[in-house]
Design a protein around this motif. Sequence first.
Motif, PDB file in Angstrom:
ATOM      1  N   ALA A   1       0.154  -1.284   0.041  1.00 21.84           N
ATOM      2  CA  ALA A   1      -0.122  -0.130  -0.218  1.00 21.84           C
ATOM      3  C   ALA A   1       0.995   1.178   0.116  1.00 21.84           C
ATOM      4  CB  ALA A   1      -1.142   0.202   1.180  1.00 21.84           C
ATOM      5  N   ARG A   2       2.182   1.296   0.729  1.00 23.94           N
ATOM      6  CA  ARG A   2       2.535   2.340   0.585  1.00 23.94           C
ATOM      7  C   ARG A   2       4.369   2.731  -0.571  1.00 23.94           C
ATOM      8  NH1 ARG A   2       7.434   2.723   4.543  1.00 23.94           N
ATOM      9  NH2 ARG A   2       8.639   1.177   3.395  1.00 23.94           N
ATOM     10  N   VAL A   3       4.047   1.544  -0.700  1.00 27.67           N
ATOM     11  CA  VAL A   3       4.635   1.559  -2.522  1.00 27.67           C
ATOM     12  C   VAL A   3       3.315   2.326  -3.562  1.00 27.67           C
ATOM     13  CG1 VAL A   3       5.537   0.577  -4.852  1.00 27.67           C
ATOM     14  CG2 VAL A   3       6.241  -0.186  -2.171  1.00 27.67           C
ATOM     15  N   LEU A   4       2.808   1.792  -3.746  1.00 27.68           N
ATOM     16  CA  LEU A   4       1.149   2.868  -4.291  1.00 27.68           C
ATOM     17  C   LEU A   4       0.754   3.185  -4.360  1.00 27.68           C
ATOM     18  CD1 LEU A   4      -0.766  -0.967  -4.273  1.00 27.68           C
ATOM     19  CD2 LEU A   4      -0.122  -0.044  -6.365  1.00 27.68           C
ATOM     20  N   GLU A   5       1.162   3.834  -2.762  1.00 25.61           N
ATOM     21  CA  GLU A   5       0.744   5.797  -2.794  1.00 25.61           C
ATOM     22  C   GLU A   5       2.387   6.591  -3.384  1.00 25.61           C
ATOM     23  OE1 GLU A   5      -1.091   7.107  -1.678  1.00 25.61           O
ATOM     24  OE2 GLU A   5      -0.451   9.152  -1.625  1.00 25.61           O
ATOM     25  N   ALA A   6       3.170   5.168  -3.321  1.00 27.63           N
ATOM     26  CA  ALA A   6       4.441   6.398  -3.624  1.00 27.63           C
ATOM     27  C   ALA A   6       4.300   6.957  -4.946  1.00 27.63           C
ATOM     28  CB  ALA A   6       5.805   6.037  -2.767  1.00 27.63           C
ATOM     29  N   ILE A   7       3.710   5.476  -5.701  1.00 27.76           N
ATOM     30  CA  ILE A   7       3.826   5.414  -6.888  1.00 27.76           C
ATOM     31  C   ILE A   7       2.946   6.436  -7.576  1.00 27.76           C
ATOM     32  CG2 ILE A   7       3.368   4.094  -9.328  1.00 27.76           C
ATOM     33  CD1 ILE A   7       4.281   2.212  -7.388  1.00 27.76           C
ATOM     34  N   ARG A   8       1.282   6.626  -7.019  1.00 31.88           N
ATOM     35  CA  ARG A   8       0.532   7.335  -6.897  1.00 31.88           C
ATOM     36  C   ARG A   8       0.821   8.671  -6.996  1.00 31.88           C
ATOM     37  NH1 ARG A   8      -2.823  10.687  -5.896  1.00 31.88           N
ATOM     38  NH2 ARG A   8      -2.457  10.383  -3.843  1.00 31.88           N
ATOM     39  N   GLU A   9       1.963   9.989  -6.479  1.00 30.93           N
ATOM     40  CA  GLU A   9       1.523  10.640  -5.579  1.00 30.93           C
ATOM     41  C   GLU A   9       2.794  11.142  -6.712  1.00 30.93           C
ATOM     42  OE1 GLU A   9       2.705  11.392  -1.445  1.00 30.93           O
ATOM     43  OE2 GLU A   9       4.901  10.086  -1.760  1.00 30.93           O
ATOM     44  N   ARG A  10       3.946  10.348  -7.157  1.00 30.95           N
ATOM     45  CA  ARG A  10       4.834  10.556  -7.822  1.00 30.95           C
ATOM     46  C   ARG A  10       4.044  10.835  -9.370  1.00 30.95           C
ATOM     47  NH1 ARG A  10      10.105   9.856  -4.419  1.00 30.95           N
ATOM     48  NH2 ARG A  10       9.496   9.785  -2.767  1.00 30.95           N
ATOM     49  N   ARG A  11       3.367   9.338  -9.598  1.00 32.74           N
ATOM     50  CA  ARG A  11       3.231   9.520 -11.419  1.00 32.74           C
ATOM     51  C   ARG A  11       1.691  10.814 -11.237  1.00 32.74           C
ATOM     52  NH1 ARG A  11      -0.129   4.890 -11.958  1.00 32.74           N
ATOM     53  NH2 ARG A  11      -2.298   6.348 -10.509  1.00 32.74           N
ATOM     54  N   GLU A  12       2.143  11.648 -10.587  1.00 29.05           N
ATOM     55  CA  GLU A  12       0.899  12.978 -10.552  1.00 29.05           C
ATOM     56  C   GLU A  12       1.783  13.883 -11.049  1.00 29.05           C
ATOM     57  OE1 GLU A  12      -1.880  14.189  -7.456  1.00 29.05           O
ATOM     58  OE2 GLU A  12      -2.951  11.859  -7.402  1.00 29.05           O
ATOM     59  N   LEU A  13       2.622  14.313  -9.858  1.00 30.36           N
ATOM     60  CA  LEU A  13       4.069  14.604 -10.149  1.00 30.36           C
ATOM     61  C   LEU A  13       4.723  14.675 -12.251  1.00 30.36           C
ATOM     62  CD1 LEU A  13       6.025  15.455  -7.135  1.00 30.36           C
ATOM     63  CD2 LEU A  13       4.208  17.257  -7.650  1.00 30.36           C
ATOM     64  N   VAL A  14       5.366  14.072 -12.689  1.00 30.81           N
ATOM     65  CA  VAL A  14       5.727  13.313 -13.206  1.00 30.81           C
ATOM     66  C   VAL A  14       4.613  13.702 -14.356  1.00 30.81           C
ATOM     67  CG1 VAL A  14       6.527  11.561 -14.868  1.00 30.81           C
ATOM     68  CG2 VAL A  14       6.711  11.729 -12.177  1.00 30.81           C
ATOM     69  N   ASN A  15       3.263  13.788 -14.550  1.00 36.34           N
ATOM     70  CA  ASN A  15       2.476  13.393 -15.440  1.00 36.34           C
ATOM     71  C   ASN A  15       2.379  15.283 -16.037  1.00 36.34           C
ATOM     72  OD1 ASN A  15       2.568  11.177 -15.798  1.00 36.34           O
ATOM     73  ND2 ASN A  15      -0.240  10.565 -15.153  1.00 36.34           N
ATOM     74  N   ALA A  16       2.479  15.813 -14.632  1.00 33.83           N
ATOM     75  CA  ALA A  16       2.615  17.188 -14.631  1.00 33.83           C
ATOM     76  C   ALA A  16       3.496  18.197 -15.324  1.00 33.83           C
ATOM     77  CB  ALA A  16       2.308  17.807 -13.007  1.00 33.83           C
ATOM     78  N   ALA A  17       5.035  17.150 -14.939  1.00 37.06           N
ATOM     79  CA  ALA A  17       6.326  17.855 -15.955  1.00 37.06           C
ATOM     80  C   ALA A  17       5.926  17.414 -17.559  1.00 37.06           C
ATOM     81  CB  ALA A  17       6.787  17.070 -15.062  1.00 37.06           C
ATOM     82  N   ILE A  18       5.430  16.104 -16.911  1.00 33.42           N
ATOM     83  CA  ILE A  18       5.418  16.029 -18.725  1.00 33.42           C
ATOM     84  C   ILE A  18       4.782  16.693 -19.786  1.00 33.42           C
ATOM     85  CG2 ILE A  18       4.192  14.291 -20.948  1.00 33.42           C
ATOM     86  CD1 ILE A  18       4.717  11.429 -18.522  1.00 33.42           C
ATOM     87  N   ASP A  19       3.280  17.523 -19.353  1.00 36.88           N
ATOM     88  CA  ASP A  19       2.510  18.340 -19.554  1.00 36.88           C
ATOM     89  C   ASP A  19       3.251  19.896 -19.970  1.00 36.88           C
ATOM     90  OD1 ASP A  19       0.261  16.638 -20.329  1.00 36.88           O
ATOM     91  OD2 ASP A  19      -0.560  17.404 -17.953  1.00 36.88           O
ATOM     92  N   GLU A  20       4.687  20.070 -18.759  1.00 37.16           N
ATOM     93  CA  GLU A  20       5.300  21.217 -18.837  1.00 37.16           C
ATOM     94  C   GLU A  20       6.434  21.388 -20.280  1.00 37.16           C
ATOM     95  OE1 GLU A  20       4.728  22.171 -14.246  1.00 37.16           O
ATOM     96  OE2 GLU A  20       6.669  22.117 -15.196  1.00 37.16           O
ATOM     97  N   GLU A  21       6.979  20.167 -20.074  1.00 38.12           N
ATOM     98  CA  GLU A  21       8.550  20.128 -20.462  1.00 38.12           C
ATOM     99  C   GLU A  21       7.934  19.755 -22.450  1.00 38.12           C
ATOM    100  OE1 GLU A  21      11.153  20.006 -19.753  1.00 38.12           O
ATOM    101  OE2 GLU A  21      10.715  20.766 -17.410  1.00 38.12           O
ATOM    102  N   LEU A  22       6.485  18.847 -22.294  1.00 39.73           N
ATOM    103  CA  LEU A  22       6.206  18.414 -24.032  1.00 39.73           C
ATOM    104  C   LEU A  22       5.215  18.841 -24.389  1.00 39.73           C
ATOM    105  CD1 LEU A  22       8.058  16.571 -25.602  1.00 39.73           C
ATOM    106  CD2 LEU A  22       6.471  14.423 -25.028  1.00 39.73           C
ATOM    107  N   PRO A  23       4.837  20.419 -24.392  1.00 42.21           N
ATOM    108  CA  PRO A  23       3.188  20.966 -24.909  1.00 42.21           C
ATOM    109  C   PRO A  23       3.182  20.137 -26.540  1.00 42.21           C
ATOM    110  CG  PRO A  23       5.453  22.279 -25.039  1.00 42.21           C
ATOM    111  CD  PRO A  23       6.146  21.500 -24.441  1.00 42.21           C
ATOM    112  N   VAL A  24       1.972  20.494 -26.675  1.00 41.02           N
ATOM    113  CA  VAL A  24       1.413  20.102 -28.006  1.00 41.02           C
ATOM    114  C   VAL A  24       1.725  21.376 -28.967  1.00 41.02           C
ATOM    115  CG1 VAL A  24       0.011  19.760 -29.713  1.00 41.02           C
ATOM    116  CG2 VAL A  24      -0.256  18.483 -27.564  1.00 41.02           C
ATOM    117  N   GLN A  25       2.997  21.096 -30.068  1.00 42.20           N
ATOM    118  CA  GLN A  25       3.526  22.833 -30.806  1.00 42.20           C
ATOM    119  C   GLN A  25       3.234  22.143 -32.650  1.00 42.20           C
ATOM    120  OE1 GLN A  25       6.764  22.515 -28.302  1.00 42.20           O
ATOM    121  NE2 GLN A  25       8.082  23.028 -30.710  1.00 42.20           N
ATOM    122  N   GLU A  26       3.732  23.480 -33.113  1.00 35.82           N
ATOM    123  CA  GLU A  26       4.004  22.680 -34.052  1.00 35.82           C
ATOM    124  C   GLU A  26       5.220  21.610 -34.854  1.00 35.82           C
ATOM    125  OE1 GLU A  26       2.193  23.442 -37.197  1.00 35.82           O
ATOM    126  OE2 GLU A  26       0.327  24.062 -36.306  1.00 35.82           O
TER     127      GLU A  26
END
Lengths: 348, 348
Positions: B8-33
């Motif tokens: 449960a603790r690992v799953l929680e760690a994965i979950r909270e980090r996944r949210e941060l990673v997904n936010a970072a992907i949005d910032e680093e890899l925007p859809v552009q031309e």
Amino acid sequence: MTSETKEARVLEAIRERRELVNAAIDEELPVQEPERLYEATRYILEAGGKRLRPTVTTLAAEAVTGTEPMGADFRAFPSLDGDEVDVMRAAVAIEVIQSFTLIHDDIMDEDDLRRGVPAVHEAYDVSTAILAGDTLYSKAFEFMTETGADPQHGLEAMRMLASTCTEICEGQALDVAFESRDDILPEEYLEMVELKTAVLYGASAATPALLLGADEAVVDALYQYGIDSGRAFQIQDDVLDLTVPSEELGKQRGSDLVEGKETLITLHARQQGVDVDDLVDADTPAEVTEAAIDDAVAALEEVGSIEYARDTAADLTERSKEHLELLPESGSRSLLEDLADYLIVRGY
Amino acid sequence: MTSETKEARVLEAIRERRELVNAAIDEELPVQEPERLYEATRYILEAGGKRLRPTVTTLAAEAVTGTEPMGADFRAFPSLDGDEVDVMRAAVAIEVIQSFTLIHDDIMDEDDLRRGVPAVHEAYDVSTAILAGDTLYSKAFEFMTETGADPQHGLEAMRMLASTCTEICEGQALDVAFESRDDILPEEYLEMVELKTAVLYGASAATPALLLGADEAVVDALYQYGIDSGRAFQIQDDVLDLTVPSEELGKQRGSDLVEGKETLITLHARQQGVDVDDLVDADTPAEVTEAAIDDAVAALEEVGSIEYARDTAADLTERSKEHLELLPESGSRSLLEDLADYLIVRGY
């Protein structure tokens, strides 16, 4: 100096550097396990190529440091800070990136011949071709981390190589997208060419300046030299596709036209009212006759489209040489100027 | 702590980090031309994924510096020398490399489904898939040059990323080659898995150690942690392909078997005299029935092949955790240990 003497001098510079580059490729990219993969990575490199980009890289290294042509060891080139840089390894990295793009582009464009031999996806298979390209890609980045340059300079060169690769992908995406559009503007075409072809010339010229610790203004000037001469190079390539005999081209003359690829030539012709889509009747380069291509070329010449492309390339070449005025005068700088001229007078 | 609490603790760690990673992907890899290209690069990242590798990267950054879980900003992580490193950008680089390999592998393996949705070459086309992979490749290298780490450390991380990519290509080449061989040894299979899968886990764990200025011994220990848990992960993946319902897998259960892919399971079964090639009758995953897969799994269980794979994965996991003993004790180190356990007990 007459233009013929100049051209002979450039050809000699290309020839002597090509030998060094080929020896370096042998050293940097040996065939190892898994053999089939590494043989595929070497296949296109061994099929030929003038090594124009590494020639630009080695000449730019000399021009930046005021070294006369062939006046220093490219494997241990004295930087402006006093340490030694393996400029040749950086030059190989850039040639290897060029090879990777050729392999993947040939799959996407369904071009079955390259440099007179079957493309990698034909000689091997599509999977091996994708993987060989991917392997060359990472190898290039490996090489660029191992030039011995000051780490800050090394990192800047890595950043330029990476962003250049992104831009090449963007350019290829635009090129593919253009195939299904019939309303492309000449300026859109020129932007595509800048991304697809010119940025790698820009990187070829600017990378040694970064690695050797040159001023930002010198880095920028060499980058712009590469951009402008690279755009001229691609426009000349489009001219050659129509004007050089198939045997010399290593593929069917006029294949861009048959495949419906827009070039500055076809875009100009459209603006002159030519029905470019009806210029040749064949669907694939294998079906077309030389006579049909001759007729198409005559139609394009009549409305001045080939001349227009040649003039545009000549203007870009003049501009490219002006950027070099920032560099100290040297035999190497003269050779860079002459190389820009050569890129648009060359046959194939 | 019970194993359920740990999970449960690992799953929680994965979950909270996944949210941060997904936010970072949005910032680093925007859809552009060009939009279609960048949409294709985002498509597979948005289709899902647990972000296990970035989780390893962020946990390893904490474990190296003795920081407790979520105790520092991953965008400005304090290095051992006192400067701030964008560990999250490095984590995104590694996830982006993973996505690139999935896109190209799916073309090569003719896998039409990934994460329950059509693969990129199906949702778009093969050309766009090749280019989207190539773009993610260079983007990853761009990100890795921009972590703000000491240039020497940054260059070492670039070198590890580049050589890791070369090894992944070598592993995929071996995997493809294995399809036409019927004499593969288990140790050859394990070497292939190391190259194809484990080295990226090794890089995920070791990269933050490089960037943050850790000792070479710590870098090596984390790399070996990633290698051993990554090998265990792949072996578990092979088990899951046979034991998890198709709906949860996001693709047909048993597709490795149908496609004739060798795994540690099939290699063990061959050694027990099972005629693996005759286990299922279908030629493509679309043709096979669940009942036929059930029968094949029963036959593999009878000779102990699935248990053998599970035991091998468990041994590798124990070994992976031993490498961490070199690191200071911390909650983050414990989570890395628990994550290794989780990789082989997870469903999908």
